[in-house]
Structure formats: structure tokens, C-alpha cells
Design a protein around this motif. Structure first.
Motif, PDB file in Angstrom:
ATOM      1  N   GLY A 204       0.825  -1.201   0.000  1.00 31.72           N
ATOM      2  CA  GLY A 204       0.000   0.000   0.000  1.00 31.72           C
ATOM      3  C   GLY A 204       0.859   1.249   0.000  1.00 31.72           C
ATOM      4  O   GLY A 204       1.917   1.309   0.629  1.00 31.72           O
ATOM      5  N   GLY A 205       0.446   2.282  -0.744  1.00 29.79           N
ATOM      6  CA  GLY A 205       1.196   3.533  -0.804  1.00 29.79           C
ATOM      7  C   GLY A 205       0.993   4.243  -2.117  1.00 29.79           C
ATOM      8  O   GLY A 205       0.002   4.038  -2.814  1.00 29.79           O
ATOM      9  N   VAL A 206       1.952   5.094  -2.465  1.00 28.38           N
ATOM     10  CA  VAL A 206       1.863   5.949  -3.645  1.00 28.38           C
ATOM     11  C   VAL A 206       2.617   5.285  -4.793  1.00 28.38           C
ATOM     12  O   VAL A 206       3.813   4.987  -4.670  1.00 28.38           O
ATOM     13  N   TYR A 207       1.931   5.088  -5.900  1.00 26.23           N
ATOM     14  CA  TYR A 207       2.527   4.580  -7.132  1.00 26.23           C
ATOM     15  C   TYR A 207       2.608   5.747  -8.128  1.00 26.23           C
ATOM     16  O   TYR A 207       1.609   6.446  -8.347  1.00 26.23           O
ATOM     17  N   THR A 208       3.785   5.946  -8.713  1.00 24.60           N
ATOM     18  CA  THR A 208       4.012   7.075  -9.615  1.00 24.60           C
ATOM     19  C   THR A 208       4.233   6.570 -11.029  1.00 24.60           C
ATOM     20  O   THR A 208       5.069   5.672 -11.250  1.00 24.60           O
ATOM     21  N   CYS A 209       3.483   7.153 -11.970  1.00 27.99           N
ATOM     22  CA  CYS A 209       3.641   6.856 -13.393  1.00 27.99           C
ATOM     23  C   CYS A 209       4.440   7.982 -14.037  1.00 27.99           C
ATOM     24  O   CYS A 209       4.055   9.155 -13.941  1.00 27.99           O
ATOM     25  N   THR A 210       5.560   7.644 -14.705  1.00 28.14           N
ATOM     26  CA  THR A 210       6.402   8.628 -15.388  1.00 28.14           C
ATOM     27  C   THR A 210       6.369   8.362 -16.884  1.00 28.14           C
ATOM     28  O   THR A 210       6.665   7.233 -17.310  1.00 28.14           O
ATOM     29  N   LEU A 211       6.008   9.396 -17.675  1.00 27.45           N
ATOM     30  CA  LEU A 211       5.980   9.291 -19.133  1.00 27.45           C
ATOM     31  C   LEU A 211       7.098  10.151 -19.695  1.00 27.45           C
ATOM     32  O   LEU A 211       7.235  11.329 -19.328  1.00 27.45           O
ATOM     33  N   LEU A 212       7.879   9.551 -20.627  1.00 25.64           N
ATOM     34  CA  LEU A 212       9.074  10.212 -21.148  1.00 25.64           C
ATOM     35  C   LEU A 212       9.017  10.297 -22.663  1.00 25.64           C
ATOM     36  O   LEU A 212       8.778   9.301 -23.344  1.00 25.64           O
ATOM     37  N   ASN A 213       9.228  11.523 -23.217  1.00 23.55           N
ATOM     38  CA  ASN A 213       9.440  11.711 -24.653  1.00 23.55           C
ATOM     39  C   ASN A 213      10.944  11.641 -24.865  1.00 23.55           C
ATOM     40  O   ASN A 213      11.680  12.551 -24.492  1.00 23.55           O
ATOM     41  N   GLU A 214      11.409  10.544 -25.444  1.00 20.63           N
ATOM     42  CA  GLU A 214      12.841  10.307 -25.540  1.00 20.63           C
ATOM     43  C   GLU A 214      13.540  11.295 -26.458  1.00 20.63           C
ATOM     44  O   GLU A 214      14.749  11.506 -26.339  1.00 20.63           O
ATOM     45  N   LEU A 215      12.801  11.930 -27.387  1.00 22.77           N
ATOM     46  CA  LEU A 215      13.422  12.902 -28.288  1.00 22.77           C
ATOM     47  C   LEU A 215      13.621  14.243 -27.586  1.00 22.77           C
ATOM     48  O   LEU A 215      14.698  14.833 -27.625  1.00 22.77           O
ATOM     49  N   THR A 216      12.580  14.720 -26.956  1.00 18.63           N
ATOM     50  CA  THR A 216      12.665  16.029 -26.285  1.00 18.63           C
ATOM     51  C   THR A 216      13.141  15.914 -24.848  1.00 18.63           C
ATOM     52  O   THR A 216      13.428  16.939 -24.208  1.00 18.63           O
ATOM     53  N   GLU A 217      13.200  14.662 -24.333  1.00 16.01           N
ATOM     54  CA  GLU A 217      13.533  14.407 -22.933  1.00 16.01           C
ATOM     55  C   GLU A 217      12.542  15.079 -21.990  1.00 16.01           C
ATOM     56  O   GLU A 217      12.824  15.338 -20.818  1.00 16.01           O
ATOM     57  N   GLU A 218      11.362  15.403 -22.520  1.00 12.02           N
ATOM     58  CA  GLU A 218      10.281  15.958 -21.705  1.00 12.02           C
ATOM     59  C   GLU A 218       9.602  14.816 -20.981  1.00 12.02           C
ATOM     60  O   GLU A 218       9.342  13.761 -21.562  1.00 12.02           O
TER      61      GLU A 218
END
Length: 699
Positions: A289-303
Motif C-alpha cells: 500500500g502507498g503511492v505509485y508514480t507513473c512517469t511518461l518520457l518523450n525520448e526525443l525532447t527528454e520531456e
């Protein structure tokens, strides 16, 4: 007497000559004007002249100044060469008519040049030129910063660079449309800034650079990348919490170009068992139980973007229990304890106060205050299925304190005196205010802060603040403390002066009584003007032989530096405390310098020639008196008969010998030398010296 009339005539001639020299040139006016354009454009390496003409006086002193820095001086028709600044001697020369010529002029000589003409007895004349030096523009290229254009960033900057050249004008175009400054585009020096770039900013950008001697264009194609957009997280099945042994899945996705990759994080650890952004959790335990974080990465812009979801599986409360105590009507103590979140909520209790009362998550208990609670520690017990914890709180009556004041001036020009009364206590003490024996309430004149610890007094007149006793009482249910303060007018308790080792800079410090109402300070000086960085006297307006204000400091200041002083002159300094427009008693006067002041030395120098003239006149007068007296003493004397001489001898001679001016005796009396010894037996007269003559010299 005739010689005195001649002396009066000479004085009249001298005064006439003096007035003639004093008022000579009173109707003249020195004028200088450009003999060509005042804005001059030229190419680097060429020769150019800033031409001037002048009238009104012959052979004035010419001074050329660039941006307040002298670069050359010369006296017209002087046999001496112009005095040119050391770093400009290979470039600058002053012509015979005062014009300034640049030879093989470099780029760094661009700027504003002012010519000043001066002549003794006349007002200064001046005029200003602007010299712009250019190079031909060559090899212009465009670049972007950052290298990859990204949608959603703060700005995208197009910069131009060139091999050489000086740009006077730049014009930017987007797809052949000229760009102007607005909310989206900002034209800066050597760049174009696109604020918050987006997909619609993709296209060709062109810059046109020009100056009076050349013009060049350059192009750049820009592509704006975007994404990922706002992530979307979906939990299946959707429940407020999960129990150990359940299974669930978390999916995360977002739009972007190129398509962003998905990564899940839990407790700082990267979870690798994901497929296309879907995280599957099976047979979960409470530790999951706790906080799950989703990270989305644009590999070209590194955004990258992040979004989190909380999965509750009978988790413990966050952090630790928190304890506090409040005052209720200033007679009761309310103890509070909380340990928020967690499933299930923690059970809270105060065993030292009650064995029967408790609460879940957040709990409070109120008791009647008494002396037994002063400095007594109460413990809150926190019980949870996963963990047991506790916190504690110690109550205390207000401690002794010293009121503090601060003085300011508000926007309306009123004096604002803020009195602070803060006493350490638990629960926090409530402050009540009195002026004398009358309670103080908030209004136009008084303002009490929301936590009652500050009293602000506002008025224009300093006299309304003085001779008033203010009392603040800090009270909580366990006791109280009283503080008193009486305000006093602007004053200084102590001051000191510290010179540097050269005697050119001093530091003046001062102290203010803790209850003094002070909004500022005037730093005053008596003596010659201060020097500037070039060693010249800096004239202060309305300066006189008395003290004059040279600096003004805010009420919070306690020191200042004063420079530049001449170590060979005498200065006196003092500090005037002020409460708005009211001045307090000045500090003691601090003196620095040699024994004689500058005015005294000047007075002595001026008095020496006057003293010499006075002595010459006095000597001439004495010579004239001696001459007249000598002329009378040289009259012819004849011998008298023997009978008459004997008759005279029978009488005592009481007439003293006369002394001539200059210490010379009169001629001897030959008739007396022929007398017998008995006839000359009378006592000789006593010599009485003439009274001394004192000569005074006024300095």
C-alpha cells in the motif's frame, strides 16, 4: 597734511584698478556650437572629426569628455601639446579650433562625447556629439536555444551570429510575415524569443540585419516537438482501498510525438514487470500500500510528466502523532492529539488526564487549569494495529520578557511605533495592552495585531508618543507576565568615529536608546568640501561655515562610511536623530584632521600680505615724525654771557635730556661745559625712556 592727501589719492587709484579687474568681462558670454552634424556615423578604421566652433572669449580651455570620463584637454593656442588620455593617444587629437579628431578609429570608441569650454570669469559652455562606429556585416547564421524546440517550454530563442559587423537594425520574419513585439514574440538584442512555443510555430524564420554601410539576411527552419500530454491513470477494480490478498491493475497513458514510454515507480524503486504502461499487482500485502508514480518520457525532447495514485492496503498513519495545547477562555486547557490517515485510524488517549476518554484519528480533552499543570508533561498514547506511538506536550506559564520597539514611517507620512511583547508560554499567551491605566483598543491611532503580540501607534506628531507609559500583559490559564515601556523622543546614546589608516575615509557609528522613537538620521559635517575619486573637491549645495547635512540614513542604520577626506584638513561630524520632521539632540561632535583647520590656514595666508602693508605704512609715518622733529632740533644756538650763565647756575636744572627719534641725542650745550665744578654740582636729571610702541598684526 600734504603727504596724507597724496596717500588718499593713491588709495583711490588702487580701488579704481581693483574694481576694473573685478568686473572685467561681466558682459561677455562663452558660446560653443557644432560645426557639423551631432550624430556621426563612420566605419571602423577611418578618420573622423567632431567639429566645433566657439566665440565670446579668446583662447579658452577645451575639455573633451566621453561618458563622464575626460579623454583630452587643451588651451587654445597654447604652446603645450593637448593632454590626451593614455589609452587614447594613438587615436585622438585636438585641433587648433578645439575640434576632436579620431585617427583609424576602433569600434570601442563609439559613444557620446561632450566638449566643455571654460574661461576664467565666464560661465562654462558645452555641446554633445554621438559617434557611431560600424563594420560591414558578414557571414550571418541562425541557431536555436535550446537545440530541440519543445512545446510547453517557457521560451524558444533564435539567436544570430556573424563573423564581423555592427548591427544598427534587425527585422525578424516568420513565413515572410514581419514579427513585432507582442504576447507571443519578443525581439531582443541579437535574438528573437518565442514565448511558450506550440505546434503552430513550426515554419521558416528569417532575420534581416543592416547598418548604414551593409545589409544581410539569414534563414532557419524550426520544428516544435510536443508531448507527453497530461497522463491518465485507471485502476481496476476501482475501490477506496484494498485488502491483503486482493489483485488489481494500474494503467497509464498519454498523447505525445513521438509516443512517450511509461515507467512505474513505487517507494523509489522502478517496477520492471509492466507491459505497455499496465502494472499488475496480484495477492497484494499491506506493505504494497502507498503511492505509485507513473512517469511518461518523450525520448526525443527528454520531456517527462509524472502522475501518482495512492493504493490503500490497511496502511499505517503517516509520520508520527502530533500533540498541542490551547487556551479556552483563558481558564481552561484543551489538549489535542492527532495521527491522521492510516487504515484503520489510530486510537488516541491521554492516560495522565483520563482513563476512560479516547478518540480515533484526532482527539481533544479539556481540563480546568491549575498551578499543578505548570511545567507538567502530558503524554498522548497512539494505538494502531500496525504500530504503537506517542507524543507529549508540556504546559507552562508566560516567562519574563522585555518589550521591544521598532519605528517606521508609513505611506501617509505618519510615524509608526510598533511595540512587541512576546513571552514564551504553552499554550500561547494572549496579550492585552494599556496606556497608563486605560485599556488600548484598535482604531485610527492604535492597531493591535491578530495574535495580539504587537501594538502599532500611528501619528504625525512625535509629541503624541512621548511621556506615555504603555503596559502589555501576557496571559494564559497558568499565569501572566507584565512588561512596561515609556517612549522617548529621538536621541543618541553614544557615537564614535573610526578613520582608516590614511585619514581619507571614516566610519561613523552611533547607538540609540531602546525606547527612543527614531525614523532616520542626518549625518552632518562642518569643514571643507569632501573630495571626489579624482581628488577634486565635491561642492555641496548650500554649504557654509556651519554644519551641513551630507547623508541621510534610515532609522535602522547604526553606522555610515564617509569619503573622500583630505587628511591635511580638519573636519567635524555629528549625527542628528530625527522622528519624521522633528530633530533630536545631536550627538557629540567628532573632529578629525590636523591642529589648524583649512579656513584658519587660509586666514593666516591672507593676513600676511595685509600685515606687511600695515608695517610699511607705519614705518613711513614714524619716519615722517622723526624727520620733522630732527628739523626743529637743528636750529642755530648762540653762546650766552657769563653773567647770565652764573644766574642760571643758581637754579637746579630739572629739564631732562631730550632723545631724538631713532635713539640720537641732541647736540651738547657748550655754554654748560664752561661752568666751574661748583657751578655744575647740581644732580643730573633722571633719564625717562619713551613709552614702548606696540605693533599688532591681525590674522
Amino acid at each position: 597734511m600734504k603727504w596724507m592727501e597724496e596717500l588718499d589719492g593713491l588709495n583711490s587709484v588702487f580701488l579704481a584698478v581693483l574694481f576694473s579687474f573685478t568686473f572685467q568681462g561681466a558682459n561677455c558670454e562663452l558660446v560653443v556650437s557644432p560645426a557639423g552634424p551631432t550624430v556621426v556615423n563612420t566605419l571602423a578604421g577611418s578618420t573622423v572629426t567632431l567639429a566645433v566652433s566657439f566665440s565670446g572669449a579668446p583662447d579658452p580651455v577645451v575639455a573633451w569628455i566621453k561618458e563622464n570620463i575626460p579623454v583630452g584637454t587643451w588651451t587654445i593656442k597654447s604652446n603645450s601639446p593637448p593632454d590626451i588620455a593614455k589609452n587614447s593617444r594613438d587615436v585622438l587629437t585636438i585641433e587648433k579650433d578645439g575640434s576632436l579628431t579620431f585617427i583609424n578609429v576602433p569600434l570601442n570608441f563609439t559613444g557620446n562625447y561632450t566638449v566643455e569650454l571654460t574661461k576664467s570669469g565666464l560661465e562654462k559652455a558645452s555641446t554633445t556629439f554621438t559617434l557611431k562606429i560600424f563594420e560591414n556585416i558578414q557571414t550571418v547564421t541562425l541557431s536555436t536555444q535550446p537545440d530541440v524546440a519543445k512545446e510547453g517550454t517557457e521560451r524558444l530563442t533564435l539567436n544570430y551570429s556573424m563573423r564581423q559587423g555592427v548591427v544598427e537594425q534587425q527585422i525578424w520574419y516568420f513565413n515572410d510575415r514581419e514579427l513585432k513585439n507582442n504576447l507571443h514574440y519578443l525581439v531582443e538584442e541579437r535574438s528573437l524569443v518565442i514565448l511558450r512555443p506550440n505546434r503552430s510555430d513550426i515554419g521558416r524564420y528569417t532575420v534581416l540585419l543592416s547598418n548604414p554601410f551593409s545589409s544581410v539576411t539569414a534563414h532557419k527552419d524550426v520544428t516544435v516537438h510536443y508531448g507527453p500530454d497530461e497522463p491518465i491513470i485507471v485502476a481496476q477494480p476501482a475501490k477506496p482501498f484494498h485488502v491483503a490478498g486482493d489483485s488489481l491493475s494500474l494503467s497509464c497513458h498519454a498523447e505525445g510525438l513521438p509516443q512517450p514510454t511509461v515507467m512505474w515507480d513505487f517507494g523509489g524503486e522502478i517496477l520492471s514487470d509492466t507491459l505497455k504502461g499496465v502494472l499488475n499487482l496480484t495477492n497484494v500485502m499491506t506493505s504494497q500500500g502507498g503511492v505509485y508514480t507513473c512517469t511518461l518520457l518523450n525520448e526525443l525532447t527528454e520531456e517527462r510528466r509524472e502522475k501518482a495514485v495512492t493504493v490503500s492496503i490497511f496502511e499505517r498513519p503517516l509520520g508520527s502523532p502530533m500533540c498541542s495545547v490551547l487556551s479556552v477562555n483563558n481558564v481552561m486547557l484543551q489538549y489535542l492529539c492527532s495521527w491522521m490517515r492510516g487504515t484503520p485510524q489510530a486510537q488516541l488517549s491521554f492516560p495522565g488526564l483520563s482513563n476512560t476518554s479516547s478518540g480515533a484519528g484526532s482527539f481533544s480533552l479539556t481540563v480546568t487549569a491549575s498551578a499543578n499543570f505548570n511545567k507538567k508533561t502530558i503524554i498522548c498514547m497512539a494505538d494502531h494495529p500496525i504500530e504503537q506511538n506517542k507524543c507529549n506536550i508540556t504546559t507552562s506559564s508566560p516567562l519574563e520578557f522585555i518589550p521591544a520597539i521598532r519605528t517606521t514611517v508609513d505611506l501617509d507620512g505618519k510615524i509608526v511605533v510598533t511595540i512587541h511583547c512576546i513571552s514564551e508560554a504553552s499554550p500561547e499567551a494572549v496579550v492585552s495592552w494599556f496606556r497608563g491605566s486605560e485599556p488600548v483598543t484598535s482604531g485610527t491611532f492604535y492597531q493591535i495585531s491578530s495574535n495580539t503580540t504587537q501594538l502599532k501607534i500611528r501619528d504625525y506628531n512625535i509629541s503624541n508618543f512621548l511621556l506615555q507609559n504603555y503596559t502589555c500583559t501576557c496571559r494564559n490559564p497558568l499565569g501572566s507576565q507584565i512588561g512596561q515601556i515609556q517612549l522617548q523622543g529621538p536621541s543618541i546614546s553614544d557615537s564614535s568615529l573610526f578613520p582608516n589608516k590614511d585619514g581619507t575615509v571614516i566610519t561613523l557609528t552611533w547607538e540609540v536608546p531602546p525606547t527612543s522613537v527614531v525614523t532616520g538620521f542626518d549625518i552632518q559635517m562642518k569643514g571643507p568640501d569632501l573630495l571626489n575619486k579624482n581628488g577634486n573637491a565635491t561642492h555641496i549645495k548650500d554649504s557654509s561655515n556651519g554644519f551641513r547635512t551630507i547623508q541621510q540614513k534610515p532609522g535602522s542604520a547604526r553606522s555610515t562610511d564617509i569619503f573622500v577626506l583630505d587628511p591635511n584638513l580638519t573636519y567635524r561630524f555629528r549625527v542628528i536623530p530625527k522622528a519624521r520632521m522633528t530633530d533630536g539632540e545631536p550627538s557629540k561632535v567628532h573632529r578629525i584632521g590636523p591642529g589648524l583647520s583649512g579656513p584658519a590656514i587660509a586666514g593666516i595666508a591672507a593676513g600676511i600680505p595685509c600685515s606687511i602693508l600695515f608695517l610699511l605704512l607705519l614705518g613711513g609715518l614714524i619716519y615722517l615724525v622723526v624727520y620733522c622733529h630732527r628739523k626743529k632740533s637743528h636750529q642755530t644756538r648762540y653762546p650766552v654771557s657769563r653773567a647770565v650763565e652764573k644766574a642760571k647756575a643758581s637754579q637746579p636744572d630739572i629739564t631732562p635730556h631730550n632723545l631724538m627719534a631713532g635713539g640720537l641725542k641732541s647736540l651738547p650745550d657748550y655754554n654748560r661745559l664752561q661752568q666751574t665744578l661748583s657751578e655744575r654740582s647740581v644732580s643730573l636729571p633722571t633719564f625717562v625712556p619713551p613709552p614702548p610702541v606696540r605693533v599688532a598684526t591681525t590674522v
